[in-house]
Scaffold this active site. Structure first.
Site, mmCIF file in Angstrom:
data_model
loop_
_atom_site.group_PDB
_atom_site.id
_atom_site.type_symbol
_atom_site.label_atom_id
_atom_site.label_comp_id
_atom_site.label_asym_id
_atom_site.label_seq_id
_atom_site.Cartn_x
_atom_site.Cartn_y
_atom_site.Cartn_z
ATOM 1 N N GLU A 112 0.824 -1.211 0.000
ATOM 2 C CA GLU A 112 0.000 0.000 0.000
ATOM 3 C C GLU A 112 0.859 1.262 0.000
ATOM 4 O O GLU A 112 0.491 2.270 -0.601
ATOM 5 C CB GLU A 112 -0.930 0.009 1.223
ATOM 6 C CG GLU A 112 -2.010 -1.063 1.185
ATOM 7 C CD GLU A 112 -3.057 -0.812 0.112
ATOM 8 O OE1 GLU A 112 -2.685 -0.654 -1.063
ATOM 9 O OE2 GLU A 112 -4.250 -0.807 0.465
ATOM 10 N N THR A 159 -6.091 9.049 -5.382
ATOM 11 C CA THR A 159 -6.118 8.907 -3.928
ATOM 12 C C THR A 159 -5.555 10.167 -3.268
ATOM 13 O O THR A 159 -6.069 10.634 -2.244
ATOM 14 C CB THR A 159 -5.285 7.677 -3.510
ATOM 15 O OG1 THR A 159 -5.828 6.527 -4.157
ATOM 16 C CG2 THR A 159 -5.348 7.460 -2.006
#
Lengths: 311, 311
Positions: free
Chosen positions: A131, A184
């Site tokens: 991530e 994001t």
């Protein structure tokens, strides 16, 4: 018993945030999923192939599965080598845990080849390095459900990772992925840095209510508690059609829902398959009308996360 | 069946906030409790007597039990009159729901005399008028457990009251009430009006964790999740001895705890009676050393709230 030399894992999509639970709640889906095949190789280190068209980096340190596996390799004493073949079934940037799936699938596959020596918690910790490659943040809200399945609460990341894997209610999820991009970084940038205490109190009342609703399988409570007072209002302008999509899906019988992760996908929870299909149709109708391409996904909350499908 | 003409109710103390759950979580204790006796009278309206030494107002609109009963009288079509005798077993200003107990006890008693025509939710809504008299705010975080017993989550007060009465784990509570005053108004004034989003996220992760811990009876999780990152740090300076008291009680085996309501009482949750007694002794030792008088209360979480003890 000798350990197998190669393994294939299906690593499913996940819903992070789940309404009110920004950064802490997650749900596991059955589909779509990434397929990760790992094969032991003689030479130490990783060789990564992507059997898909997304043109993702294959340099291990810049690949989400690679970064996760490098963390795993650091945790084993022996020098190990893996050939990694990834087929992405989850589109990058969809907001349903695409990077988490590849990272989770890779470490679950490696763990299977190593006789399952690592716990779920250790695997989550490793996969979080994936991530970090994808978004710059070592967050666990998609990784946790991708590994544990069901419904997860990331109670803490620091000082120590504390993930609760909780039994999920027998709900069905409808997801629409409209084909536009929400970065994001941008989705993070629109968030307030501070929130009024009174609003934070309402939000944590809903988080407590949603956890109670899931654990007691109280659909009416789940419906009331899903509402996000803080993050979704800030991000709504990044997701055209969000308001109409939610409204129509709820008119079709959905309990509630919202932005999946940082979007653009939108999820709705439903009491059964028929309602989930009706909700999905309602979600799709909004984007059809707007002339925006979309994909729909319908399935139950998955009780199992990334899993070996064959050796 | 004719309805009785008088009734006595025990209305217990309660813990609001319960660590991380500011303004939303509550627990019901078995003791101390207020005793409220209601007797039907011919003339409509309320006559209130306090059989204790706290010199509380007996004008119905300025008395917490009176204000709650006036709300109940507004909800019944017939003209009714009650004589109300209140014996406070819970010291006003202790932070363990003294005003909530009197208000809850009064409406539960009246409801018993009326054949239990009102639901718990309706009684909570009425008793909240008592809280408004006591603190200026119609809050439910003590009223809800005082009426429902067990463990409660006030998910919303507006637009509609939504209270979850959840099964409580079999824990024991130790409470110390050091004999100094913390004014609710002052305890509210030290709170931040806004909080960093990152801290709010940690807090709602704990609220979700604590609810999960209570529902799954996971004491280790309860211990980890009790921590309050927002309200207790702001109020700690109002409660001398708080840090030492918590530290010593945890050394004695308590799972965790914190300020009860807006203080000055401090509560600790414990796995069993023996640990609760050891924790109470530890809490008391801090104030003994500081030369501050205190009261201790030890008991299980009560599954039942205010209840009729005789007609």
């Amino acid at each position: 018993m000798s350990l197998p030399s190669s393994v294939t894992v299906h690593a499913p999509a996940t819903i992070a945030n789940v309404g009110c639970g920004f950064d802490v709640l997650g749900l596991c889906l059955t589909a779509p999923y990434d397929t990760v095949r790992l094969t032991r190789r003689e030479q130490p280190g990783l060789v990564i192939h992507h059997l898909d068209d997304y043109d993702l980096p294959t340099d291990p340190s810049r690949n989400v599965a690679g970064a996760a596996l490098l963390a795993l390799l650091r945790a084993v004493p022996e020098p190990l080598g893996f050939e990694v073949e990834i087929t992405k079934g989850i589109r990058p940037g969809s907001g349903i845990g695409s990077s988490a799936a590849s990272a989770a699938g890779a470490v679950v596959a490696a763990n299977a080849l190593l006789g399952n020596r690592f716990s779920h918690k250790e695997l989550i910790d490793m996969a979080m390095y994936g991530e970090a490659v994808a978004s710059g943040v070592r967050h666990a809200d998609n990784i946790a459900p991708a590994i544990c399945g069901g419904f997860t609460l990331v109670r803490a990341v620091t000082p120590a990772l504390d993930v609760l894997a909780l039994p999920a209610p027998p709900l069905w999820v409808a997801v629409v992925h409209p084909q536009f991009e929400v970065k994001t970084k941008e989705a993070r940038a629109v968030l307030p840095t501070s929130v009024p205490l009174a609003l934070a109190v309402r939000q944590w009342a809903n988080v407590g209510g949603l956890v109670a609703g899931f654990l007691t399988q109280d659909n009416a409570l789940i419906a009331r508690a899903l509402e996000d007072y803080i993050v979704e209002p800030a991000r709504a302008s990044l997701i055209p059609g969000l308001g109409d999509a939610k409204r129509l899906a709820m008119a079709a019988g959905a309990l509630g829902g919202g932005i999946s992760g940082s979007g653009p996908s939108i999820f709705m929870l439903n009491k059964d398959e028929a309602t989930a299909r009706a909700a999905a149709e309602a979600l799709g109708s909004v984007y059809r009308k707007m002339g925006i391409d979309f994909h729909l996904h319908v399935g139950p909350i998955a009780s199992q996360g990334a899993r070996v499908v064959n050796f």
